[in-house]
Design an enzyme around this catalytic site. Sequence first.
Site, PDB file in Angstrom:
ATOM      1  N   ARG A 174       0.843  -1.197   0.000  1.00 31.39           N
ATOM      2  CA  ARG A 174       0.000   0.000   0.000  1.00 31.39           C
ATOM      3  C   ARG A 174       0.877   1.246   0.000  1.00 31.39           C
ATOM      4  NH1 ARG A 174      -4.866   1.423   4.252  1.00 31.39           N
ATOM      5  NH2 ARG A 174      -3.214   1.194   5.805  1.00 31.39           N
ATOM      6  N   ASP A 456      -3.951   3.163  14.131  1.00 35.82           N
ATOM      7  CA  ASP A 456      -3.170   3.865  13.124  1.00 35.82           C
ATOM      8  C   ASP A 456      -3.835   5.206  12.860  1.00 35.82           C
ATOM      9  OD1 ASP A 456      -5.335   3.356  11.470  1.00 35.82           O
ATOM     10  OD2 ASP A 456      -4.270   1.987  10.141  1.00 35.82           O
TER      11      ASP A 456
END
Length: 547
Positions: A174, A456
């Site tokens: 990613r 996150d």
Amino acid sequence: MVAPIDSLVKGVQHIPVPPEAKKIFTPEAIAFLATLHRTFNSTRKELLQARIDRQKRIDEGELPDFLPETAHIRNDPIWQGAPPAPGLEDRRVEITGPTDRKMVINALNSNVYTYMSDFEDSSAPTWYNMVDGQINLYDAVRRDIAFTTGGKNYKLNTDRSKHQKKEIPTLIVRPRGWHLDEVHFRVDGEPISGSLFDFGLYFFHNAKESIKQGFGPYFYLPKMESHKEARLWNDVFKLSQDWIGIPRGTIRGTVLIETILAVFEMDEIIYELREHSSGLNCGRWDYIFSYIKKLRGHGDFILPERTDVTMKVPFMSSYVKLLIKTCHRRGVHAMGGMAAQIPIKGDEAANKTAMNGVYEDKIREATAGHDGTWVAHPQLAEIALEVFNKYMPTPNQIYKRREEVNVTARDLLNPFIPGGKITEAGIRKNLFIALGYMEAWLRGVGCVPINFLMEDAATAEVSRAQLNQWVKHGVVTAEGTKITADYVSKILSEEVSKIKKTAPAGNKFDKAAEYLKPEITNQTYSDFLTTLLYPSIQTTRSSYEKL
């Protein structure tokens, strides 16, 4: 004919790299990055401006809706995305995490089917982190990665036990979203896109080698807000494959549907990427953040505390149903969301409750028709595997068409949550999460355990956005207190003082609070925390290394 390397690297500057990164920063790779920048950066900037323009219209009263100009794409029953690529036929359990060396090894040794290695929300983009991540993935693709720390050795386990999948998990990368720059690498005086930097270096060095290893150059694509942003990725993919001489369609991209605008363009996003598409993913926490951010000016769309915004509430449930229906209609995977829990050591009862919650959530995903799911910890993989092995005995369930689903624009925006509440305890929890994550990020750490959840950027963003919206609209708590700028400022000070009593020396909680305060008191509202904090983790140098 490709221009000579010397002419392509002219005008490129970057921060120096360590000797072990010289294999990554070759003149040929840098020429490729420069070409990506010169070809696509102007379009990227136009699309980012389009985001700003769209937000202004939403603030003025326009609500998200399906696009009339692309109705022909949605209504066409014939077209399909690409068939699953090697290593992506079965994705029932995917583990995610940052690109540090220990994490890469542990993830590839996990009993999962794929591993999403993350340059984005779980990585703080210091120059060291981004360069180190490229080195680690270069070695991982070649099955030549090891690490020693504290007298403990980590290495890739190619001798899988009988209880594990035979193959090493398929690697998916990613890159950062379109909105983020990489200021340490400049082309003709401009910082390169973080997306193009992360994608370009990994692809250039690893596309052909990954094919040799039995998989391919596969990516997760984050934070898109329109099908035109997917079109840009598709153009990048086509140029890149032509550049190194591999067939178009070799790259595969799974798009995270994690913005409230992208959910209205899912057919169009798959269509733009169709020869490179490997499906869509429910990025649940970023999706909640985007819902709040995009609609924060509207008093009709105020959400309660994060714990009350479950996958069963109307706008979330509708999002899942439509995503699965759309993907399966187009023959591609519909991936489920993240189980962010981590095992709770020393409290068997609490751990059992948490793991039961994961189990129930994965049953919901499997029975709804998802083709796989995400976990943040190897121990959760066993729970997810048990569920998907039971409810999905086939490699995927694209055959579940969900033709009974009929989701309207209003369904996707419906904020009604019976019993939802906002309390002082919820305010404090949001502040604790936001401060904890921001403080870690300022130290160059992008993934941090808080309250037995692996947090996150997404969950920090939910916390910040909720506080801002509650102040903006003067919401009254369950205790009867109006949420004002002064009120949240007072609680912020209290939380910082409380945290610092046990925090190690040299912590950055005061700095985190300094950044957070204007964001939650509605003095300002940055598009992303990551863009707000990025200048504080940039490498300071008086000059760049010229090539």
